[in-house]
Design an enzyme around this catalytic site. Structure first.
Site, PDB file in Angstrom:
ATOM      1  N   ASN A 209       0.890  -1.202  -0.153  1.00  0.00           N
ATOM      2  CA  ASN A 209      -0.063  -0.011   0.017  1.00  0.00           C
ATOM      3  C   ASN A 209       0.872   1.078   0.092  1.00  0.00           C
ATOM      4  O   ASN A 209       2.321   1.065   0.283  1.00  0.00           O
ATOM      5  CB  ASN A 209      -0.834  -0.192   1.147  1.00  0.00           C
ATOM      6  CG  ASN A 209      -0.174  -0.074   2.590  1.00  0.00           C
ATOM      7  OD1 ASN A 209       0.563   0.905   2.878  1.00  0.00           O
ATOM      8  ND2 ASN A 209      -0.281  -1.183   3.305  1.00  0.00           N
ATOM      9  N   ASP A 278      -3.524  -6.589   5.210  1.00  0.00           N
ATOM     10  CA  ASP A 278      -4.552  -7.232   5.876  1.00  0.00           C
ATOM     11  C   ASP A 278      -4.408  -8.911   5.353  1.00  0.00           C
ATOM     12  O   ASP A 278      -5.006  -9.635   6.007  1.00  0.00           O
ATOM     13  CB  ASP A 278      -5.704  -6.755   5.641  1.00  0.00           C
ATOM     14  CG  ASP A 278      -6.049  -5.551   6.602  1.00  0.00           C
ATOM     15  OD1 ASP A 278      -5.539  -5.483   7.735  1.00  0.00           O
ATOM     16  OD2 ASP A 278      -6.585  -4.547   6.079  1.00  0.00           O
ATOM     17  N   LYS A 288      10.173 -16.428 -10.690  1.00  0.00           N
ATOM     18  CA  LYS A 288       9.172 -15.347 -11.043  1.00  0.00           C
ATOM     19  C   LYS A 288       8.020 -16.103 -12.084  1.00  0.00           C
ATOM     20  O   LYS A 288       8.362 -16.766 -12.704  1.00  0.00           O
ATOM     21  CB  LYS A 288      10.135 -14.346 -12.017  1.00  0.00           C
ATOM     22  CG  LYS A 288       9.444 -13.392 -12.504  1.00  0.00           C
ATOM     23  CD  LYS A 288      10.273 -12.558 -13.484  1.00  0.00           C
ATOM     24  CE  LYS A 288       9.396 -11.639 -14.337  1.00  0.00           C
ATOM     25  NZ  LYS A 288      10.225 -10.927 -15.480  1.00  0.00           N
ATOM     26  N   PHE A 323      -4.417   3.334  14.637  1.00  0.00           N
ATOM     27  CA  PHE A 323      -4.706   4.228  13.852  1.00  0.00           C
ATOM     28  C   PHE A 323      -6.006   3.670  12.909  1.00  0.00           C
ATOM     29  O   PHE A 323      -5.930   2.417  12.722  1.00  0.00           O
ATOM     30  CB  PHE A 323      -3.721   4.494  12.705  1.00  0.00           C
ATOM     31  CG  PHE A 323      -2.665   5.547  13.173  1.00  0.00           C
ATOM     32  CD1 PHE A 323      -1.730   5.282  13.993  1.00  0.00           C
ATOM     33  CD2 PHE A 323      -2.731   6.851  12.716  1.00  0.00           C
ATOM     34  CE1 PHE A 323      -0.906   6.349  14.783  1.00  0.00           C
ATOM     35  CE2 PHE A 323      -1.794   7.831  13.209  1.00  0.00           C
ATOM     36  CZ  PHE A 323      -1.131   7.499  14.230  1.00  0.00           C
ATOM     37  N   LYS A 337     -13.432   0.046  15.976  1.00  0.00           N
ATOM     38  CA  LYS A 337     -11.991  -0.704  15.954  1.00  0.00           C
ATOM     39  C   LYS A 337     -11.395  -0.482  17.108  1.00  0.00           C
ATOM     40  O   LYS A 337     -10.813  -1.635  17.688  1.00  0.00           O
ATOM     41  CB  LYS A 337     -11.205   0.171  14.795  1.00  0.00           C
ATOM     42  CG  LYS A 337     -10.084  -0.500  14.175  1.00  0.00           C
ATOM     43  CD  LYS A 337      -9.553   0.263  12.855  1.00  0.00           C
ATOM     44  CE  LYS A 337     -10.414   0.080  11.590  1.00  0.00           C
ATOM     45  NZ  LYS A 337     -10.029   0.438  10.565  1.00  0.00           N
ATOM     46  N   LYS A 341     -10.526  -4.004  19.048  1.00  0.00           N
ATOM     47  CA  LYS A 341      -9.109  -4.278  19.156  1.00  0.00           C
ATOM     48  C   LYS A 341      -8.703  -4.185  20.626  1.00  0.00           C
ATOM     49  O   LYS A 341      -7.461  -4.272  20.835  1.00  0.00           O
ATOM     50  CB  LYS A 341      -8.328  -3.759  18.178  1.00  0.00           C
ATOM     51  CG  LYS A 341      -8.647  -4.033  16.778  1.00  0.00           C
ATOM     52  CD  LYS A 341      -7.452  -3.498  15.678  1.00  0.00           C
ATOM     53  CE  LYS A 341      -7.872  -3.928  14.165  1.00  0.00           C
ATOM     54  NZ  LYS A 341      -6.636  -3.559  13.366  1.00  0.00           N
TER      55      LYS A 341
HETATM   56  N1  CTP Z   1      -3.151  -3.437  12.156  1.00  0.00           N
HETATM   57  C1  CTP Z   1      -2.124  -4.270  12.737  1.00  0.00           C
HETATM   58  N2  CTP Z   1      -2.099  -5.660  12.038  1.00  0.00           N
HETATM   59  C2  CTP Z   1      -2.753  -5.560  10.937  1.00  0.00           C
HETATM   60  C3  CTP Z   1      -3.700  -4.832  10.670  1.00  0.00           C
HETATM   61  C4  CTP Z   1      -3.928  -3.566  11.153  1.00  0.00           C
HETATM   62  O1  CTP Z   1      -1.590  -4.192  13.845  1.00  0.00           O
HETATM   63  N3  CTP Z   1      -2.594  -6.914  10.344  1.00  0.00           N
HETATM   64  C5  CTP Z   1      -3.283  -2.081  12.856  1.00  0.00           C
HETATM   65  C6  CTP Z   1      -2.766  -0.939  12.372  1.00  0.00           C
HETATM   66  O2  CTP Z   1      -1.530  -0.674  12.526  1.00  0.00           O
HETATM   67  C7  CTP Z   1      -3.477   0.371  12.762  1.00  0.00           C
HETATM   68  C8  CTP Z   1      -4.948  -0.485  13.125  1.00  0.00           C
HETATM   69  O3  CTP Z   1      -4.521  -1.672  13.018  1.00  0.00           O
HETATM   70  O4  CTP Z   1      -3.189   0.580  14.057  1.00  0.00           O
HETATM   71  C9  CTP Z   1      -6.073  -0.374  12.215  1.00  0.00           C
HETATM   72  O5  CTP Z   1      -5.750  -1.095  11.027  1.00  0.00           O
HETATM   73  P1  CTP Z   1      -6.984  -1.096   9.649  1.00  0.00           P
HETATM   74  O6  CTP Z   1      -6.290  -1.955   8.764  1.00  0.00           O
HETATM   75  O7  CTP Z   1      -7.584  -0.002   9.464  1.00  0.00           O
HETATM   76  O8  CTP Z   1      -8.060  -2.240  10.625  1.00  0.00           O
HETATM   77  P2  CTP Z   1      -8.831  -3.318  10.274  1.00  0.00           P
HETATM   78  O9  CTP Z   1      -9.259  -4.063  11.565  1.00  0.00           O
HETATM   79  O10 CTP Z   1      -7.929  -4.067   9.068  1.00  0.00           O
HETATM   80  O11 CTP Z   1     -10.100  -2.690   9.732  1.00  0.00           O
HETATM   81  P3  CTP Z   1     -10.434  -2.476   8.119  1.00  0.00           P
HETATM   82  O12 CTP Z   1     -11.696  -3.181   7.785  1.00  0.00           O
HETATM   83  O13 CTP Z   1     -11.115  -1.027   8.005  1.00  0.00           O
HETATM   84  O14 CTP Z   1      -9.428  -2.452   7.313  1.00  0.00           O
END
Ligand code: CTP
Length: 400
Positions: A209, A278, A288, A323, A337, A341
């Site tokens: 990303n 994610d 490759k 975040f 969130k 979490k």
């Molecule tokens: N985060 C993390 N590990 C992951 C994904 C996210 O530690 N595998 C942490 C990020 O560093 C951030 C927070 O979780 O502090 C929010 O991440 P986000 O991807 O927005 O949350 P999600 O639970 O994946 O929700 P969404 O469906 O909005 O993606």
């Protein structure tokens, strides 16, 4: 302040004489002081006084500021650890805000690599002038600090806002910028994640990303300045390691999760600023993938949620900050969130706002605690946002 390098800029206000006291106080505290004066400032106070007080030649001219000085080849802008403009006139504030560099002081501020503090002093009408106010706002958004002005007796014969802040306040701002202020973070262990992760598809392709890492690096830098022992676990970025911060470089979400587990023990604050992928490909192809094989059928699996693991761990730090980058229902989704979490704070930013989110130097955020929004911050430099986030973290540490 023993040995710390402070640049004091003086512009043309009647309050220029008060800069003498500031320079003297800095010297008494052991700081090394370099004074830069504008032509107008020299009409209010003499260079001989400031040379005696600072123990160095006063720099006034663009060319040959230090002709026979040990600083001959080192620009003041790079050398100072902090710069304070006291007093700062409406004129110098306007010039800096417009990027004008027409004398040594404006040029030095423009080129400064260190924190710059303005201590305005001027007639109250000039201070209240919307042009001055919008210049101040612009500079604050860019990360410049302001101390004062205070209300009090002005040379124009009225008692209004426009007076230079007292020397104690100026000293406190300099101490803060130098990281000498006693803060709740001093001596505490802080773990921060930053940047994107890469989830490899084959030997040359990955899912990632656009995270630049700037927010996490700004937090690490600010926390270190406040005396914290900072471990920054960073995905791939183009950023330099902040001074005084231990950086652990990782690439994938799995590596980031392992590094966090390794450094979590004994930490009191965890900030998850990384944009962790994610999902990752269930299997990384060997070598490759050839185009002739056609588009790969990617099977994805979720990565570990690092921050949720931290918040659920037996070694849970006292304050866990996440975040939330959202494109809709910012407050609602961020609070959800936080609860899901088990976080103490969520820094929510609206990706649809200009000057916010990925790659930008600025951010506009809402800091949310268990009870809902706690602070809203308009578009500002990430360094400033980081400072505001850490102020809230310190409040939470203070409550415990
Ligand atoms: N985060 C993390 N590990 C992951 C994904 C996210 O530690 N595998 C942490 C990020 O560093 C951030 C927070 O979780 O502090 C929010 O991440 P986000 O991807 O927005 O949350 P999600 O639970 O994946 O929700 P969404 O469906 O909005 O993606």
């Amino acid at each position: 302040m023993q040995g710390r390098r402070v640049v004091v800029g003086i512009s043309g206000s009647i309050a220029a004489y008060k800069a003498c006291e500031l320079v003297s106080r800095l010297r008494q505290r052991g700081a090394q002081v370099w004074v830069v004066m504008t032509a107008a400032a020299r009409r209010f106070v003499g260079t001989a006084t400031l040379r005696a007080l600072s123990g160095r030649n006063v720099a006034c001219e663009m060319f040959g500021a230090y002709p026979h000085h040990e600083l001959e080849h080192i620009s003041l802008a790079e050398f100072g650890e902090v710069m304070i403009v006291a007093p700062a006139t409406a004129n110098i504030i306007a010039k800096v805000a417009a990027g004008i560099c027409d004398d040594l002081l404006t040029t030095t501020i423009n080129a400064a690599a260190c924190p710059v503090i303005f201590a305005p002093a001027m007639n109250w009408r000039m201070w209240n002038n919307p042009i001055t106010q919008s210049n101040v706002k612009k500079l604050q958004e860019l990360g410049y600090e302001f101390v004062g002005p205070e209300e009090g007796w002005l040379a124009c014969g009225e008692s209004r806002a426009g007076r230079l802040a007292g020397t104690e306040k100026l000293m406190a701002a300099i101490e803060k910028a130098l990281g000498l202020e006693k803060t709740k973070l001093a001596g505490r262990r802080v773990v921060i994640t930053a940047g994107p992760t890469r989830e490899w598809i084959d030997a040359v392709r990955f899912i990632s990303n656009p995270s630049s890492g700037k927010m996490g690096y700004a937090l690490a830098e600010q926390a270190a300045r406040r005396g914290a022992e900072v471990t920054l676990i960073s995905g791939p970025t183009a950023l330099q390691a902040p001074a005084g911060v231990q950086v652990v470089y990782v690439e994938t979400a799995a590596q980031m999760a392992a590094a966090v587990q390794e450094h979590l023990l004994g930490s009191e604050v965890f900030i998850g600023a990384a944009a962790v992928a994610d999902w990752r490909p269930r299997r990384q192809a060997e070598g490759k993938l050839k185009k002739t094989q056609g588009p790969p059928q990617l099977q994805l699996e979720p990565t570990d949620d690092i921050i949720a693991q931290v918040a659920g761990s037996a070694y849970r730090p006292s304050v866990v900050v996440g975040f939330a980058a959202e494109t809709e229902n910012l407050e609602h989704n961020a609070l959800e969130k936080l609860r899901r979490k088990n976080l103490d704070l969520v820094v929510a930013n609206d990706l649809t706002r200009p000057g916010s989110g990925f790659g930008s130097d600025t951010n506009a955020v809402m800091i949310i605690d268990r009870n809902g929004p706690r602070k809203r911050l308009d578009t500002a430099a990430k360094a400033r946002i980081a400072a505001e986030i850490l102020d809230v973290v310190e409040q939470l540490l203070g409550d415990q």
